[in-house]
Structure formats: structure tokens, C-alpha cells
Design a protein around this motif. Structure first.
Motif, mmCIF file in Angstrom:
data_model
loop_
_atom_site.group_PDB
_atom_site.id
_atom_site.type_symbol
_atom_site.label_atom_id
_atom_site.label_comp_id
_atom_site.label_asym_id
_atom_site.label_seq_id
_atom_site.Cartn_x
_atom_site.Cartn_y
_atom_site.Cartn_z
ATOM 1 N N ASP A 11 0.852 -1.189 -0.065
ATOM 2 C CA ASP A 11 0.266 -0.052 -0.183
ATOM 3 C C ASP A 11 0.955 1.343 0.106
ATOM 4 O OD1 ASP A 11 -2.042 1.903 0.335
ATOM 5 O OD2 ASP A 11 -2.540 1.304 2.324
ATOM 6 N N MET A 12 0.956 1.935 -1.070
ATOM 7 C CA MET A 12 1.676 3.207 -1.164
ATOM 8 C C MET A 12 1.026 4.488 -0.747
ATOM 9 S SD MET A 12 3.647 2.106 -4.549
ATOM 10 C CE MET A 12 5.217 2.427 -4.146
ATOM 11 N N PRO A 13 1.494 5.428 -0.436
ATOM 12 C CA PRO A 13 1.063 6.886 -0.256
ATOM 13 C C PRO A 13 0.424 7.166 -1.575
ATOM 14 C CG PRO A 13 3.089 6.840 0.424
ATOM 15 C CD PRO A 13 3.024 5.723 -0.176
ATOM 16 N N ALA A 31 -0.228 14.108 -0.500
ATOM 17 C CA ALA A 31 0.864 13.232 -0.716
ATOM 18 C C ALA A 31 2.063 13.663 0.258
ATOM 19 C CB ALA A 31 1.315 13.309 -2.035
ATOM 20 N N PRO A 32 2.652 12.926 0.905
ATOM 21 C CA PRO A 32 3.782 13.065 1.790
ATOM 22 C C PRO A 32 4.952 13.866 0.792
ATOM 23 C CG PRO A 32 3.872 10.336 1.301
ATOM 24 C CD PRO A 32 2.522 11.321 0.596
ATOM 25 N N GLN A 33 5.732 14.677 1.597
ATOM 26 C CA GLN A 33 6.740 15.421 0.900
ATOM 27 C C GLN A 33 7.643 14.490 0.011
ATOM 28 O OE1 GLN A 33 7.977 18.240 4.022
ATOM 29 N NE2 GLN A 33 7.458 19.707 2.248
ATOM 30 N N MET A 87 10.435 8.291 -2.821
ATOM 31 C CA MET A 87 10.095 7.106 -2.162
ATOM 32 C C MET A 87 9.397 6.203 -3.051
ATOM 33 S SD MET A 87 7.253 6.186 0.956
ATOM 34 C CE MET A 87 6.712 7.789 0.909
ATOM 35 N N VAL A 88 8.322 6.746 -4.156
ATOM 36 C CA VAL A 88 7.599 5.806 -4.954
ATOM 37 C C VAL A 88 8.592 5.491 -6.190
ATOM 38 C CG1 VAL A 88 5.468 5.709 -6.195
ATOM 39 C CG2 VAL A 88 5.601 6.614 -4.118
ATOM 40 N N GLU A 89 9.292 6.703 -6.677
ATOM 41 C CA GLU A 89 9.888 6.112 -7.886
ATOM 42 C C GLU A 89 10.945 5.338 -7.660
ATOM 43 O OE1 GLU A 89 11.616 9.770 -9.980
ATOM 44 O OE2 GLU A 89 9.510 10.172 -10.567
ATOM 45 N N ALA A 90 11.695 5.310 -6.459
ATOM 46 C CA ALA A 90 12.653 4.457 -6.477
ATOM 47 C C ALA A 90 12.184 2.950 -6.284
ATOM 48 C CB ALA A 90 13.622 4.695 -5.294
#
Length: 144
Positions: A19-21, A27-29, A34-37
Motif C-alpha cells: 500500500d503506497m501513499p 501526498a507526503p513530501q 520514495m515511490v519512484e525508487a
């Protein structure tokens, strides 16, 4: 809408659901980093599910998320949520617009749109079956 970090859920020994933000206004800063990596560093990633609000349809932030998935070449699925909150007319309009968008503007998107309601549980069984299938845990049975 309140997830700030990635949460990992092991589904038995079969697969892990992450589960991703969200990527909208809450959205978190550190969302992009975080997501791209994570998305680019997971060669065993089977599918990404992009949740779209069924009442409002595709938003600017959804398009940004789709562009990212398309750019990275990550296979994904659109899931239309909160279908119980949308009138039939609004829901139909959003479904048709999304189907046209997927057909004309995407390459990595699975063509089937999944419509779900967590309150009424409609569509959830089919989505679960699809997840089981793409993770290799529900073989397709050939009919006669």
C-alpha cells in the motif's frame, strides 16, 4: 487517503501487497523519491493498481501518476473506487471517459477497468481474483 509511508502486507507465502501513499494533495513530501525508487527497483513487481475516485473520475494528479507508470514501462490497472457514492449517470460518464483515455493514450494499462465499493463490497471479488491470477495463484481454466 492518509497513507504516509509504504505498508507491506504478506499474503501468506504467495505474494506481498504494498500500500503506497497517494499522490494527491495529501501526498507526503518525499512521495516522488520514495515511490519512484520503489517502482523502478522492483524487477519482480507484477502489477500496480492506480485507484481513481469514482465520483470525480480522472484528475490531474491521476494523469501524473499514469505518466510516471507509462514512462517507467510498469504494467498497471485502473481501479474505480467509491462507486456506491456516484450517481449512475456520473459513474457511466467516468467509466466511458476512462475507457476512452486508456484506449487512446496508454500502452501499459490493462484494458479492463475494475469498479469497486468497499462499503457494499461490489467488484472486490473480481479484483481479488485478478490479483490472484497475475501473481500466479489462480490458474486460468480452459473451457470446452
Amino acid at each position: 487517503g492518509h497513507t504516509k509511508k509504504m505498508n507491506f502486507f504478506n499474503v501468506g507465502k504467495y505474494f506481498t501487497l504494498v500500500d503506497m501513499p497517494g499522490y494527491g494533495y495529501r501526498a507526503p513530501q518525499d512521495f516522488v523519491e520514495m515511490v519512484e525508487a520503489y517502482l523502478q527497483g522492483r524487477p519482480n513487481l507484477k502489477r500496480t493498481f492506480l485507484l481513481v475516485d469514482g465520483v470525480v473520475g480522472l484528475q490531474k494528479t491521476d494523469h501524473i501518476g499514469i505518466e510516471m507508470l507509462e514512462e517507467f514501462g510498469i504494467p498497471y490497472v485502473l481501479v474505480l473506487t467509491k462507486i456506491d457514492r456516484a450517481s449512475k449517470g456520473v459513474l457511466l460518464k467516468n467509466v466511458l471517459e476512462i475507457q476512452e483515455f486508456v484506449k487512446e493514450k496508454t500502452q501499459g494499462c490493462f484494458p479492463q477497468l475494475f469498479l469497486v465499493s468497499s462499503l457494499q463490497y461490489s467488484g472486490v471479488h473480481l479484483l481479488r481474483c485478478f490479483i490472484a491470477h497475475v501473481t500466479g495463484n489462480l490458474p486460468v481454466v480452459e473451457g470446452n
